[in-house]
Motif scaffolding. Structure first.
Motif, PDB file in Angstrom:
ATOM      1  N   PHE A   1      37.428  72.569  17.853  1.00 13.95           N
ATOM      2  CA  PHE A   1      36.628  72.390  19.229  1.00 13.95           C
ATOM      3  C   PHE A   1      37.056  73.346  20.039  1.00 13.95           C
ATOM      4  CE2 PHE A   1      35.533  70.521  23.104  1.00 13.95           C
ATOM      5  CZ  PHE A   1      34.170  70.526  22.991  1.00 13.95           C
ATOM      6  N   LEU A   2      38.516  73.522  20.298  1.00  9.89           N
ATOM      7  CA  LEU A   2      38.924  74.263  21.085  1.00  9.89           C
ATOM      8  C   LEU A   2      38.788  75.459  20.982  1.00  9.89           C
ATOM      9  CD1 LEU A   2      40.750  74.538  23.779  1.00  9.89           C
ATOM     10  CD2 LEU A   2      42.821  74.832  21.949  1.00  9.89           C
ATOM     11  N   PHE A   3      38.800  76.380  19.764  1.00  8.74           N
ATOM     12  CA  PHE A   3      38.370  77.663  19.667  1.00  8.74           C
ATOM     13  C   PHE A   3      36.995  77.825  19.592  1.00  8.74           C
ATOM     14  CE2 PHE A   3      42.795  77.679  18.405  1.00  8.74           C
ATOM     15  CZ  PHE A   3      43.035  79.249  18.253  1.00  8.74           C
ATOM     16  N   SER A   4      36.182  76.912  19.140  1.00  5.86           N
ATOM     17  CA  SER A   4      34.759  77.302  19.615  1.00  5.86           C
ATOM     18  C   SER A   4      34.375  77.477  20.913  1.00  5.86           C
ATOM     19  CB  SER A   4      33.641  76.196  18.699  1.00  5.86           C
ATOM     20  OG  SER A   4      34.039  74.959  19.556  1.00  5.86           O
ATOM     21  N   GLU A   5      34.929  76.636  21.794  1.00  7.11           N
ATOM     22  CA  GLU A   5      34.981  76.787  23.108  1.00  7.11           C
ATOM     23  C   GLU A   5      35.496  77.960  23.810  1.00  7.11           C
ATOM     24  OE1 GLU A   5      32.391  74.657  24.184  1.00  7.11           O
ATOM     25  OE2 GLU A   5      33.696  74.488  26.053  1.00  7.11           O
ATOM     26  N   LEU A   6      36.469  78.550  23.249  1.00  8.91           N
ATOM     27  CA  LEU A   6      37.240  79.897  23.692  1.00  8.91           C
ATOM     28  C   LEU A   6      36.443  81.094  23.357  1.00  8.91           C
ATOM     29  CD1 LEU A   6      40.826  79.095  22.555  1.00  8.91           C
ATOM     30  CD2 LEU A   6      40.053  79.282  25.154  1.00  8.91           C
ATOM     31  N   ARG A   7      35.681  80.800  22.073  1.00 11.05           N
ATOM     32  CA  ARG A   7      34.626  81.859  21.766  1.00 11.05           C
ATOM     33  C   ARG A   7      33.381  81.767  22.741  1.00 11.05           C
ATOM     34  NH1 ARG A   7      35.034  79.887  16.163  1.00 11.05           N
ATOM     35  NH2 ARG A   7      33.141  79.020  16.373  1.00 11.05           N
TER      36      ARG A   7
ATOM     37  N   GLY B   1      36.796  81.752  12.935  1.00 13.79           N
ATOM     38  CA  GLY B   1      36.232  82.833  13.420  1.00 13.79           C
ATOM     39  C   GLY B   1      36.870  83.525  14.554  1.00 13.79           C
ATOM     40  N   VAL B   2      38.152  83.746  14.406  1.00 11.73           N
ATOM     41  CA  VAL B   2      38.831  84.516  15.388  1.00 11.73           C
ATOM     42  C   VAL B   2      39.618  85.403  14.670  1.00 11.73           C
ATOM     43  CG1 VAL B   2      40.583  84.455  17.141  1.00 11.73           C
ATOM     44  CG2 VAL B   2      38.949  82.739  17.130  1.00 11.73           C
ATOM     45  N   THR B   3      39.505  86.964  15.001  1.00 12.09           N
ATOM     46  CA  THR B   3      40.302  87.883  14.406  1.00 12.09           C
ATOM     47  C   THR B   3      41.596  87.905  14.993  1.00 12.09           C
ATOM     48  OG1 THR B   3      38.069  89.105  14.681  1.00 12.09           O
ATOM     49  CG2 THR B   3      40.111  90.451  13.764  1.00 12.09           C
ATOM     50  N   LEU B   4      42.656  88.056  14.144  1.00 14.32           N
ATOM     51  CA  LEU B   4      43.952  88.293  14.507  1.00 14.32           C
ATOM     52  C   LEU B   4      44.282  89.586  14.748  1.00 14.32           C
ATOM     53  CD1 LEU B   4      46.778  86.818  14.652  1.00 14.32           C
ATOM     54  CD2 LEU B   4      47.118  87.600  12.316  1.00 14.32           C
ATOM     55  N   ASP B   5      44.680  89.693  15.869  1.00 16.63           N
ATOM     56  CA  ASP B   5      45.256  91.199  16.280  1.00 16.63           C
ATOM     57  C   ASP B   5      46.436  91.447  15.887  1.00 16.63           C
ATOM     58  OD1 ASP B   5      45.404  93.646  17.487  1.00 16.63           O
ATOM     59  OD2 ASP B   5      45.531  92.995  19.474  1.00 16.63           O
ATOM     60  N   VAL B   6      47.591  90.809  16.554  1.00 18.14           N
ATOM     61  CA  VAL B   6      49.117  90.795  16.095  1.00 18.14           C
ATOM     62  C   VAL B   6      49.772  89.406  16.297  1.00 18.14           C
ATOM     63  CG1 VAL B   6      49.847  91.456  18.211  1.00 18.14           C
ATOM     64  CG2 VAL B   6      51.095  92.395  16.421  1.00 18.14           C
ATOM     65  N   ILE B   7      50.690  89.058  15.317  1.00 17.58           N
ATOM     66  CA  ILE B   7      51.492  88.184  15.330  1.00 17.58           C
ATOM     67  C   ILE B   7      52.889  88.546  16.256  1.00 17.58           C
ATOM     68  CG2 ILE B   7      52.859  86.245  14.157  1.00 17.58           C
ATOM     69  CD1 ILE B   7      50.697  86.309  12.073  1.00 17.58           C
ATOM     70  N   LYS B   8      53.133  88.146  17.169  1.00 17.32           N
ATOM     71  CA  LYS B   8      54.384  88.346  17.928  1.00 17.32           C
ATOM     72  C   LYS B   8      55.578  87.739  17.337  1.00 17.32           C
ATOM     73  CE  LYS B   8      53.614  90.377  21.196  1.00 17.32           C
ATOM     74  NZ  LYS B   8      53.318  91.666  21.374  1.00 17.32           N
TER      75      LYS B   8
ATOM     76  N   GLU C   1      33.145  92.538  18.294  1.00 21.14           N
ATOM     77  CA  GLU C   1      31.746  93.135  17.874  1.00 21.14           C
ATOM     78  C   GLU C   1      31.446  93.612  16.654  1.00 21.14           C
ATOM     79  OE1 GLU C   1      31.225  95.389  21.299  1.00 21.14           O
ATOM     80  OE2 GLU C   1      29.728  94.114  22.238  1.00 21.14           O
ATOM     81  N   THR C   2      32.295  94.029  15.933  1.00 17.77           N
ATOM     82  CA  THR C   2      31.973  94.598  14.462  1.00 17.77           C
ATOM     83  C   THR C   2      31.961  93.495  13.455  1.00 17.77           C
ATOM     84  OG1 THR C   2      34.201  94.869  14.392  1.00 17.77           O
ATOM     85  CG2 THR C   2      33.039  96.866  14.561  1.00 17.77           C
ATOM     86  N   GLN C   3      32.325  92.088  13.795  1.00 16.40           N
ATOM     87  CA  GLN C   3      32.411  91.385  12.915  1.00 16.40           C
ATOM     88  C   GLN C   3      31.328  90.513  12.795  1.00 16.40           C
ATOM     89  OE1 GLN C   3      34.993  88.119  14.097  1.00 16.40           O
ATOM     90  NE2 GLN C   3      36.350  88.342  12.365  1.00 16.40           N
ATOM     91  N   LYS C   4      30.872  89.648  11.842  1.00 16.54           N
ATOM     92  CA  LYS C   4      29.684  88.864  11.676  1.00 16.54           C
ATOM     93  C   LYS C   4      29.432  88.161  12.840  1.00 16.54           C
ATOM     94  CE  LYS C   4      30.156  86.656   8.009  1.00 16.54           C
ATOM     95  NZ  LYS C   4      30.298  85.810   6.755  1.00 16.54           N
ATOM     96  N   LYS C   5      28.334  87.698  13.024  1.00 12.39           N
ATOM     97  CA  LYS C   5      27.987  86.834  14.507  1.00 12.39           C
ATOM     98  C   LYS C   5      28.702  85.508  14.112  1.00 12.39           C
ATOM     99  CE  LYS C   5      24.741  86.956  17.968  1.00 12.39           C
ATOM    100  NZ  LYS C   5      24.201  85.613  18.497  1.00 12.39           N
ATOM    101  N   VAL C   6      29.216  85.014  15.143  1.00 10.42           N
ATOM    102  CA  VAL C   6      29.664  83.546  15.016  1.00 10.42           C
ATOM    103  C   VAL C   6      28.576  82.542  15.071  1.00 10.42           C
ATOM    104  CG1 VAL C   6      31.483  82.069  15.968  1.00 10.42           C
ATOM    105  CG2 VAL C   6      32.182  84.399  15.785  1.00 10.42           C
ATOM    106  N   PRO C   7      28.784  81.680  14.116  1.00 10.83           N
ATOM    107  CA  PRO C   7      27.464  80.721  14.424  1.00 10.83           C
ATOM    108  C   PRO C   7      27.984  79.923  15.587  1.00 10.83           C
ATOM    109  CG  PRO C   7      29.163  80.213  12.223  1.00 10.83           C
ATOM    110  CD  PRO C   7      29.554  81.498  13.006  1.00 10.83           C
ATOM    111  N   SER C   8      26.660  79.618  16.166  1.00 11.94           N
ATOM    112  CA  SER C   8      26.811  78.767  17.222  1.00 11.94           C
ATOM    113  C   SER C   8      27.111  77.113  16.838  1.00 11.94           C
ATOM    114  CB  SER C   8      25.558  78.722  17.942  1.00 11.94           C
ATOM    115  OG  SER C   8      24.380  78.209  17.233  1.00 11.94           O
ATOM    116  N   THR C   9      28.052  76.705  17.929  1.00  6.78           N
ATOM    117  CA  THR C   9      28.390  75.208  17.461  1.00  6.78           C
ATOM    118  C   THR C   9      27.671  74.251  18.110  1.00  6.78           C
ATOM    119  OG1 THR C   9      30.150  75.798  19.134  1.00  6.78           O
ATOM    120  CG2 THR C   9      30.766  76.107  16.546  1.00  6.78           C
TER     121      THR C   9
END
Ligand code: SF4
Length: 513
Positions: free
Chosen positions: A313-319, A438-445, A505-513
Motif C-alpha cells: 500500500f505504501l509503495f502504491s501511495e508513493l507512486r 512497480g518501482v525501478t531500482l536505481d542503486v543499492i547503497k 517514463e520508459t517503463q510500462k504504465k503502472v496499473p492504478s490501484t
C-alpha cells in the motif's frame, strides 16, 4: 611563457637531454572542459621496438623520470600530462576513481548514485578539483602529486618522502575544494556553532543527540543521493531530525511527515533552531497519504516506516504522489541482521518467545501486524521507535524490548512473505520486491553488516537461539549460518539503503490501484 621556459630548462638539466621541440601547454583546454581535446602536439607513432629502446634508455634509475613521460622526453618534448583531459575511470572492486594509473587521491571514492551521474559533465568530469588540476598543470601551482610526477620519478624509492608529502597535500586540496563545492550547493543555513549549541541543548533533556556526524558528511549524503535542489521533497519518518535540517537546507520546499506527533514536534523545533521551516503532516496510519497526485519530485523515507507499514500500500501511495522519473531514497530499511539483533538483545527473550508461541505468531503477527503495531505505538512504545522522545520508565523499556524480540522473531519467520507490516528487505530480495511493487531500482547503497553484542546476555540469547528450531530453519533461507556463533551471525546485513526511480517514463504504465 617564462614559467614554461624555466620548466623546459629544468627538464633539460634534470633528464640530461636536449629538448628539441617545445610542446606548448594548451591552456585553452583548461576552461570549462567537457571532453578530452586533441590539441596536444601529435607525436609520431612509435614501433614496439622503438618504445622498448626508449624505456630501456630513459627508464634507468639514474634518470629519475616518471614512465608516463618517457615518450615525450624521448621525442624532445616537455613533459606535459594530458590525462586529466582524457581519463576518468572507476576502478571496480574497491570503488576508487582515478585520472591516471597512479594518481594518489582516488578522486573521490566512488559514491555517486550511478556511473552516469559520475560522468555527467555537471558532476565529476567538470568537478572543480579536475578544473583546478587542469588549469595548473605544468605551472608552479600544479597539484603537488602531478608536480612530483612531472619533475621526478614518482615511483622511485628515493622519492618516497616526497611522494608521501605530495599525496597528503593533494588530498588536502581535494578535500577543501570538495567541501566548498558541496557547501555552495546549499542555502548555507547550517554551521558548526549552531550544530554544537543544539546538540548541547538537547543533550540535557535526552539520552542522545541529533547530530552524530560532521556537517560535511550529512551534506555529502544528500548530495550523493541526488536529493539536493529537487524542487519539492517529502521526508517520511523524522526520527532523525538531523536529516530534516540538511534536506531543508538543500531544498527550497521540504515537507515532513510522521506517524508520531512527538517526533514531528522535535523535527519542527530543530528546524526552527536553524532558521528553517517546513510543512508538517501527521500521518494517522490508515488510508491514503495526505498529498495530491504527482506532488513531489523526490521522497526520502526512513526504512523503519517501511517495516512498520503495509509495504504494498505504501509503495502504491508513493507512486501516486511522485511525479514521473522521481527519486525515492530509502534510508536504512531493516534487514535480517537488525531483526536478529533485536531478538538477541531482548532482556527476557525466553518469556518473549513463550508469548510468541502462544500467539501462534507464524502468521498472526504478520497478518495482524497493523493492530499490534498500533498497540505498540500507543502503549508499549518499542525502544527503536522513540529514542529521542519522552523518557520511559524501566518497565516500559523492558516491555518495549520484549515486544521487539517477539516482533523480530515473527518477522524473520514469515514477515517477508507478506506485504503487511513486519516485512523487511534482504540483499537478494530488494530487486525482486521492487519489481513486484512497480518501482525501478536505481542503486543499492552500502549494505551495513550487523554488529551483534558480545555481552553475557547475548550469549544466553545465542544458546536460546540454538534451541529455537523454527527460527533457525527460517534463518537458513538467508544464508547457511549453522552452527550459530557470534561471528557467523554478524555476517547478516543489518540495514539496506537504496535509491529507486519511481514512475520511470520508459517503463510500462503502472496499473492504478
Ligand atoms: S600524477 Fe598527474 S601528472 Fe602524473 S600522470 Fe597522473 S595526472 Fe598526469
Amino acid at each position: 611563457m617564462n614559467k614554461l621556459s624555466n620548466i623546459l630548462k629544468n627538464c633539460e638539466e634534470l633528464f640530461n637531454v636536449k629538448i628539441l621541440k617545445h610542446a606548448t601547454p594548451d591552456h585553452s583546454m583548461s576552461s570549462s572542459v567537457t571532453t578530452a581535446t586533441s590539441s596536444q602536439t601529435k607525436s609520431k607513432r612509435l614501433t614496439p621496438d622503438e618504445k622498448r629502446e626508449i624505456y630501456l634508455h630513459y627508464g634507468k634509475e639514474g634518470l629519475s623520470i616518471s614512465k608516463e613521460f618517457l615518450k615525450q622526453i624521448a621525442l624532445g618534448e616537455a613533459p606535459f600530462c594530458t590525462y586529466p583531459w582524457k581519463r576518468l575511470d572507476i576502478v571496480s572492486g574497491d570503488n576508487r576513481t582515478k585520472v591516471c594509473s597512479d594518481f594518489p587521491t582516488r578522486l573521490p571514492v566512488f559514491n555517486w548514485p550511478t556511473t552516469e551521474d559520475f560522468h555527467n559533465e555537471n558532476n565529476m568530469w567538470n568537478h572543480p578539483f579536475m578544473q583546478y588540476m587542469r588549469q595548473n598543470m605544468g605551472t608552479t601551482s600544479a597539484v603537488p602529486y602531478c608536480d612530483l610526477c612531472v619533475r621526478a620519478n614518482k615511483r622511485s624509492p628515493k622519492n618516497f618522502d616526497w611522494r608521501d608529502t605530495a599525496r597528503s597535500e593533494t588530498k588536502k586540496i581535494f578535500t577543501k575544494i570538495e567541501s566548498e563545492r558541496i557547501a555552495k550547493s546549499y542555502r548555507g543555513c547550517v554551521n558548526k556553532e549552531l550544530v554544537n549549541s543544539y546538540n548541547e541543548l538537547l543533550w540535557k533533556q535526552r539520552s542522545t543527540v541529533p547530530f552524530h556526524r560532521s556537517i560535511d558528511e550529512y551534506r555529502k549524503q544528500i548530495w550523493i543521493n541526488n536529493l539536493h535542489n529537487s524542487g519539492s521533497l517529502l521526508q517520511i519518518g523524522v526520527k532523525k531530525p538531523a536529516y530534516s535540517i540538511f534536506l531543508a537546507e538543500a531544498n527550497e520546499n521540504l515537507d515532513i511527515a510522521d506517524f508520531s506527533k512527538d517526533r514531528l514536534k522535535l523535527a519542527a523545533n530543530t528546524l526552527e533552531h536553524f532558521g528553517l521551516s517546513t510543512s508538517q503532516h501527521h500521518l494517522n496510519g490508515s488510508g491514503k497519504l495526505p498529498f495530491a497526485d504527482s506532488s513531489f519530485n523526490a521522497v526520502w523515507i526512513d526504512g523503519e516506516i517501511i517495516y512498520s507499514a503495509n509495504r504494498e500500500f505504501l509503495f502504491s501511495e508513493l507512486r501516486r504522489i511522485l511525479k514521473p522519473n522521481s527519486r525515492l531514497h530509502v534510508n536504512r530499511a531493516f534487514s535480517v541482521g537488525e531483526l536478529l539483533r533485536r531478538f538477541l538483545n531482548a532482556p527476557t527473550n525466553l518469556s518473549g518467545c513463550e508469548v510468541t508461541a502462544n500467539m501462534s505468531a507464524d502468521n498472526n503477527w504478520a497478518r495482524q501486524g497493523e493492530d499490534i503495531l498500533q498497540w505498540q505505538a500507543d502503549c508499549v512504545r518499542s525502544p527503536h521507535f522513540d529514542e529521542l522522545e519522552l523518557p520511559r520508565d524501566a518497565n516500559q523499556k523492558n516491555s518495549g524490548r520484549q515486544f521487539d524480540a517477539i516482533a523480530a522473531r515473527s518477522a524473520l519467520i514469515c514477515g517477508q512473505h507478506y506485504s503487511q507490516p513486519g516485512n523487511f528487505f534482504y540483499a537478494d530480495s530488494v530487486r525482486r520486491v521492487l519489481r513486484k511493487l512497480g518501482v525501478t531500482l536505481d542503486v543499492i547503497k552500502g549494505i551495513s553488516v550487523n554488529r551483534l553484542p558480545t555481552s553475557a546476555l547475548s550469549k544466553l540469547s545465542l544458546a536460546f537461539l540454538a534451541n529455537d528450531h523454527e527460527l533457525t530453519a527460517a534463518l537458513k533461507q538467508y544464508g547457511e549460518q549453522n552452527p550459530y556463533t557470534h561471528a557467523s551471525l554478524a555476517t547478516y546485513s543489518a540495514f539496506i539503503s537504496f535509491n529507486a526511480i519511481v514512475n520511470k517514463e520508459t517503463q510500462k504504465k503502472v496499473p492504478s490501484t
